[in-house]
Design an enzyme around this catalytic site. Structure first.
Site, PDB file in Angstrom:
ATOM      1  N   LYS A  47       0.834  -1.201   0.000  1.00 10.80           N
ATOM      2  CA  LYS A  47       0.000   0.000   0.000  1.00 10.80           C
ATOM      3  C   LYS A  47       0.875   1.260   0.000  1.00 10.80           C
ATOM      4  O   LYS A  47       1.926   1.287   0.660  1.00 10.80           O
ATOM      5  CB  LYS A  47      -0.898  -0.039   1.245  1.00 10.80           C
ATOM      6  N   SER A  97      -9.372   1.880   3.987  1.00 12.00           N
ATOM      7  CA  SER A  97      -8.558   2.573   3.012  1.00 12.00           C
ATOM      8  C   SER A  97      -7.699   1.650   2.152  1.00 12.00           C
ATOM      9  O   SER A  97      -7.093   2.099   1.180  1.00 12.00           O
ATOM     10  CB  SER A  97      -7.654   3.591   3.727  1.00 12.00           C
ATOM     11  N   SER A 154      -9.510  -0.393   8.070  1.00 10.02           N
ATOM     12  CA  SER A 154      -8.948  -0.292   6.723  1.00 10.02           C
ATOM     13  C   SER A 154      -8.408  -1.591   6.142  1.00 10.02           C
ATOM     14  O   SER A 154      -8.085  -1.635   4.963  1.00 10.02           O
ATOM     15  CB  SER A 154      -7.851   0.782   6.683  1.00 10.02           C
TER      16      SER A 154
END
Length: 473
Positions: free
Chosen positions: A82, A157, A181
């Protein structure tokens, strides 16, 4: 039965095939990179394609393998990282245009742990601005789509991570979780994950200029999203390697003592002030029946008040954000994210001054209640959200949208606020989309949570296989 393409194989299958020399790391990575490049154009899950250097890394690992065997338990496995954690020489953008010049001087410990185990990074995945939405879109990289349905959110997220892993762009995707997330994206796409508890995985960015707030330190964790439970277990065993940069990490073995008798699972369908959709209730009942069939003793219980814990945790975090993060949001965030923060603060009024300190002190009370519950029921099967998957931009559609997506996520926030581990699996589907449930447990027993998730997965099947079958039919 036709042989599966390499990008559909689990990490567990890949490492076994590579170790037996039935294939090579280069072949695995090349095949997965080809899949990434074929699918990413319409999904936009990976925003930094590292495929060429990944193939070169795989080729070098094959040379090492020929001489001395696999370098570690993830030898040759393609993974994604990420964009809100450091990877040496790459931008840690966190979905923000102004942060493109933040180039990592070194790898974050979690990244290093995976690559030391032999994993190969093929790309970096999308996240919303400041990683602070339950969907994944931003002005820098654009919107990430859900591989099941373009209408739906991939979660946030770590939405880029979930979309990548479920569409075949590597069997393991790194993500992180401060309020959901890892779990929102897993629930949105039918992936599996376990949000680790406080102190389980190392967290630190070498590029950081200041320390994170105390609640961010206590609530945020690094983890993985996978298609199969066994791959979460495989990845986590390497990911937990100790790093002294994280003062909270405890070097505790991943696999704890085996239960001496049938594990008692507390079961609740309580969604408090939010009405539970019938599909959620069905998913919970299916998961319960799977656990009973697997030999668990499932008992309906009332837990300590999750509504109070979740709301308190979110308002406390908003209090910290208001002091330590809001300046950057105002200066560097889009007009949309700034408007959303205004709405966050109205819906979840930040605790301030003495009240913030008092509420943070109460955190121990909540944890104590749940620790005592876990003495009787080592696992708790519970809702994650009260409704199935939401539209991709629902959380940006005013206060009602925020409440439909984030405001109702009390079962999510509460686990972060208490630093407890919690996993996600999808036992059923509704309207062509996966429907998820959550299993929570005591700190440092992520292994027990994964056992329960695997018991469900064994009986209902791997959700990604339904997705792959649909796409090839």
């Amino acid at each position: 039965m036709a042989e599966k393409p390499v990008w559909q194989l689990s990490a567990s299958e890949l490492v076994n095939q590579i170790a037996r020399r039935e294939t090579t790391a280069e072949a695995v990575v090349a095949g997965t990179v080809a899949r990434m490049r074929a699918e990413n154009g319409h999904l936009n899950a990976v925003v930094d394609d590292l495929g060429d250097e990944a193939i070169e890394t795989a080729r070098n690992l094959d040379t090492v393998h020929d001489k001395s065997g696999p370098v570690g338990p993830l030898h040759g496995v393609p993974v994604t990282i990420k964009v809100n954690v450091d990877q040496k020489g790459k931008s840690t953008t966190n979905g923000v245009k102004a942060f493109t010049d933040i180039v990592a001087p070194d790898d974050a410990p979690f990244v290093r742990n995976l690559t030391n185990a032999g994993a190969i990074v093929i790309g970096r995945t999308n996240t919303p601005e400041f990683s602070f939405r339950a969907t994944t879109t931003n002005e820098l990289h654009g919107r990430t789509s859900n591989p099941w349905n373009d209408w739906a959110s991939p979660g946030g997220s770590s939405g880029g991570a979930s979309a990548a892993v479920m569409s075949g762009m590597g069997p393991i995707a790194h993500g992180n979780d401060i309020g959901g997330s890892l779990r929102f994206p897993a629930a949105a796409t039918g992936a599996v994950t376990v949000k680790p508890g406080l102190g389980r995985t190392p967290a630190w960015n070498p590029s950081q200029k200041a320390e994170r707030g105390m609640l961010a330190q206590l609530m945020s964790v690094q983890g993985v999203i996978c298609r199969e439970v066994r791959d979460v277990r495989l990845a986590m065993r390497s990911a937990i390697a100790y790093d002294p940069h994280d003062p909270w990490q405890a070097p505790v073995p991943f696999d704890g003592p085996a239960p001496e008798k049938a594990v008692k699972v507390g079961f609740t369908t309580n969604t408090y002030q939010f009405e539970a959709h019938p599909a959620i209730l069905q998913a919970l009942e299916t998961a319960r029946d799977c656990l009973i069939d697997a030999g668990y003793e499932v008992i309906e219980i009332e837990t300590p008040d999750i509504s109070e814990i979740g709301e308190t945790g979110y308002r406390a975090l908003m209090g910290e954000v208001n002091v330590l993060m809001l300046k950057d949001v105002r200066e560097h965030g889009s007009s949309e994210i700034n408007r959303m923060f205004d709405e966050y603060f109205e819906l979840f009024p930040p605790f301030r001054d003495d009240e913030l300190l008092q509420q943070m002190a109460r955190r121990s009370h909540f944890i104590r209640q749940w620790n005592l519950l876990f003495e009787r029921y080592p696992l708790v099967l519970c809702p994650f959200l009260p409704s199935p998957t939401y539209a991709w931009n629902r959380d940006a559609e005013g206060k009602d949208g925020i409440m439909d997506v984030l405001g109702c996520g009390i079962w999510s926030f509460a686990m972060n606020y208490m630093g407890l581990p919690a996993g996600i699996v999808s036992p059923s589907m509704y309207d062509g989309m996966p429907v998820a449930v959550q299993v929570a447990g005591k700190r440092f027993r992520e292994d027990l949570i994964l056992d329960a998730l695997e018991a469900v997965e064994t009986r209902v099947g791997v959700m990604a296989e339904k997705l792959f079958a649909r796409d090839t039919s």
